[in-house]
Motif scaffolding. Sequence first.
Motif, PDB file in Angstrom:
ATOM      1  N   UNK A  58      29.245 -12.980  61.839  1.00  0.00           N
ATOM      2  CA  UNK A  58      28.152 -13.936  61.673  1.00  0.00           C
ATOM      3  C   UNK A  58      28.692 -15.334  61.364  1.00  0.00           C
ATOM      4  N   UNK A  59      29.697 -15.411  60.497  1.00  0.00           N
ATOM      5  CA  UNK A  59      30.295 -16.713  60.182  1.00  0.00           C
ATOM      6  C   UNK A  59      30.938 -17.317  61.423  1.00  0.00           C
ATOM      7  N   UNK A  60      31.573 -16.485  62.239  1.00  0.00           N
ATOM      8  CA  UNK A  60      32.174 -16.982  63.474  1.00  0.00           C
ATOM      9  C   UNK A  60      31.101 -17.498  64.428  1.00  0.00           C
ATOM     10  N   UNK A  61      29.990 -16.762  64.527  1.00  0.00           N
ATOM     11  CA  UNK A  61      28.898 -17.201  65.408  1.00  0.00           C
ATOM     12  C   UNK A  61      28.305 -18.527  64.937  1.00  0.00           C
ATOM     13  N   UNK A  62      28.132 -18.676  63.619  1.00  0.00           N
ATOM     14  CA  UNK A  62      27.610 -19.942  63.086  1.00  0.00           C
ATOM     15  C   UNK A  62      28.585 -21.075  63.396  1.00  0.00           C
ATOM     16  N   UNK A  63      29.868 -20.827  63.203  1.00  0.00           N
ATOM     17  CA  UNK A  63      30.875 -21.851  63.486  1.00  0.00           C
ATOM     18  C   UNK A  63      30.911 -22.236  64.956  1.00  0.00           C
ATOM     19  N   UNK A  64      30.804 -21.242  65.837  1.00  0.00           N
ATOM     20  CA  UNK A  64      30.805 -21.543  67.277  1.00  0.00           C
ATOM     21  C   UNK A  64      29.542 -22.286  67.690  1.00  0.00           C
ATOM     22  N   UNK A  69      27.909 -28.949  69.167  1.00  0.00           N
ATOM     23  CA  UNK A  69      27.531 -30.352  69.001  1.00  0.00           C
ATOM     24  C   UNK A  69      28.452 -31.134  68.095  1.00  0.00           C
ATOM     25  N   UNK A  70      29.379 -30.471  67.405  1.00  0.00           N
ATOM     26  CA  UNK A  70      30.260 -31.148  66.448  1.00  0.00           C
ATOM     27  C   UNK A  70      31.719 -30.871  66.803  1.00  0.00           C
ATOM     28  N   UNK A  71      32.631 -31.664  66.261  1.00  0.00           N
ATOM     29  CA  UNK A  71      34.051 -31.313  66.426  1.00  0.00           C
ATOM     30  C   UNK A  71      34.337 -29.970  65.747  1.00  0.00           C
ATOM     31  N   UNK A  72      35.348 -29.277  66.222  1.00  0.00           N
ATOM     32  CA  UNK A  72      35.655 -27.938  65.696  1.00  0.00           C
ATOM     33  C   UNK A  72      35.929 -27.945  64.197  1.00  0.00           C
ATOM     34  N   UNK A  73      36.669 -28.957  63.710  1.00  0.00           N
ATOM     35  CA  UNK A  73      36.987 -28.995  62.288  1.00  0.00           C
ATOM     36  C   UNK A  73      35.722 -29.171  61.446  1.00  0.00           C
ATOM     37  N   UNK A  74      34.764 -29.945  61.920  1.00  0.00           N
ATOM     38  CA  UNK A  74      33.519 -30.159  61.177  1.00  0.00           C
ATOM     39  C   UNK A  74      32.678 -28.879  61.163  1.00  0.00           C
ATOM     40  N   UNK A  75      32.658 -28.175  62.287  1.00  0.00           N
ATOM     41  CA  UNK A  75      31.919 -26.911  62.341  1.00  0.00           C
ATOM     42  C   UNK A  75      32.521 -25.895  61.374  1.00  0.00           C
ATOM     43  N   UNK A  76      33.852 -25.832  61.324  1.00  0.00           N
ATOM     44  CA  UNK A  76      34.528 -24.905  60.401  1.00  0.00           C
ATOM     45  C   UNK A  76      34.255 -25.298  58.955  1.00  0.00           C
ATOM     46  N   UNK A  77      34.253 -26.588  58.668  1.00  0.00           N
ATOM     47  CA  UNK A  77      33.998 -27.057  57.305  1.00  0.00           C
ATOM     48  C   UNK A  77      32.564 -26.739  56.877  1.00  0.00           C
ATOM     49  N   UNK A  78      31.605 -26.964  57.755  1.00  0.00           N
ATOM     50  CA  UNK A  78      30.207 -26.663  57.427  1.00  0.00           C
ATOM     51  C   UNK A  78      30.012 -25.160  57.225  1.00  0.00           C
ATOM     52  N   UNK A  79      30.639 -24.345  58.075  1.00  0.00           N
ATOM     53  CA  UNK A  79      30.546 -22.888  57.930  1.00  0.00           C
ATOM     54  C   UNK A  79      31.137 -22.453  56.592  1.00  0.00           C
ATOM     55  N   UNK A  81      31.351 -24.242  53.868  1.00  0.00           N
ATOM     56  CA  UNK A  81      30.452 -24.699  52.808  1.00  0.00           C
ATOM     57  C   UNK A  81      29.244 -23.763  52.685  1.00  0.00           C
ATOM     58  N   UNK A  82      28.703 -23.341  53.816  1.00  0.00           N
ATOM     59  CA  UNK A  82      27.564 -22.407  53.786  1.00  0.00           C
ATOM     60  C   UNK A  82      27.974 -21.096  53.122  1.00  0.00           C
ATOM     61  N   UNK A  83      29.149 -20.591  53.492  1.00  0.00           N
ATOM     62  CA  UNK A  83      29.628 -19.334  52.884  1.00  0.00           C
ATOM     63  C   UNK A  83      29.876 -19.505  51.382  1.00  0.00           C
ATOM     64  N   UNK A  84      30.397 -20.664  50.981  1.00  0.00           N
ATOM     65  CA  UNK A  84      30.621 -20.921  49.559  1.00  0.00           C
ATOM     66  C   UNK A  84      29.320 -20.958  48.772  1.00  0.00           C
ATOM     67  N   UNK A  85      28.307 -21.611  49.327  1.00  0.00           N
ATOM     68  CA  UNK A  85      26.996 -21.667  48.652  1.00  0.00           C
ATOM     69  C   UNK A  85      26.393 -20.270  48.553  1.00  0.00           C
ATOM     70  N   UNK A  86      26.487 -19.499  49.641  1.00  0.00           N
ATOM     71  CA  UNK A  86      25.967 -18.125  49.598  1.00  0.00           C
ATOM     72  C   UNK A  86      26.699 -17.288  48.550  1.00  0.00           C
ATOM     73  N   UNK A  87      28.015 -17.428  48.451  1.00  0.00           N
ATOM     74  CA  UNK A  87      28.786 -16.683  47.449  1.00  0.00           C
ATOM     75  C   UNK A  87      28.355 -17.068  46.039  1.00  0.00           C
ATOM     76  N   UNK A  88      28.123 -18.361  45.813  1.00  0.00           N
ATOM     77  CA  UNK A  88      27.691 -18.834  44.492  1.00  0.00           C
ATOM     78  C   UNK A  88      26.312 -18.284  44.135  1.00  0.00           C
ATOM     79  N   UNK A  89      25.399 -18.283  45.105  1.00  0.00           N
ATOM     80  CA  UNK A  89      24.050 -17.767  44.866  1.00  0.00           C
ATOM     81  C   UNK A  89      24.091 -16.269  44.575  1.00  0.00           C
ATOM     82  N   UNK A  90      24.876 -15.539  45.348  1.00  0.00           N
ATOM     83  CA  UNK A  90      24.987 -14.094  45.110  1.00  0.00           C
ATOM     84  C   UNK A  90      25.639 -13.792  43.764  1.00  0.00           C
TER      85      UNK A  90
END
Length: 160
Positions: A58-64, A69-79, A81-90
């Motif tokens: 799922x994380x790979x699909x979100x990153x792809x 629409x974004x550079x690869x490094x930005x997509x990886x960074x956003x992915x 960040x999303x995983x970090x926020x989810x880990x913090x919430x859990x």
Amino acid sequence: MERIDHLEHLDKHLVDELAQVARETIREELREQTRKQRRTAMLYAASGVLALYAGAALALAVGLALGIGLPDWAAALITAAILGVLAYVLRGAARPHPRPADHGHPAHHGGADAAQSPPVVPPAGAATGLGAPYPPMPPTPPDEAPRPGGIDPEAPHHRA
């Protein structure tokens, strides 16, 4: 007297046989229970591994998808960040929440006694929040004497 010694020997023999039968029965029941628990543990482990791979996919699909629409490094960074926020919430959802009975205690909500005592501040450089070995202790109100052994039976008990 000889007859009593003979009966005593029979009693001891009977007790030994009963103890052996009880041990074998208990051993067999424990084997059966551990067999069931082992199977359950294996299924939970397999489920956890598959969930980990599903999350990675799922994380790979979100990153792809973001990479369209974004550079690869930005997509990886956003992915990330999303995983970090989810880990913090859990992690926050996994923490035990105070019981409703705890809300009336003045030390928990800054009652009259809390205004007199300074707040607990960790020393500089101490780990707080993520990875802290234990939460900071609330200050003890001055009118309460400490209990022997330092254990308060009315305090909430939480497992680490």
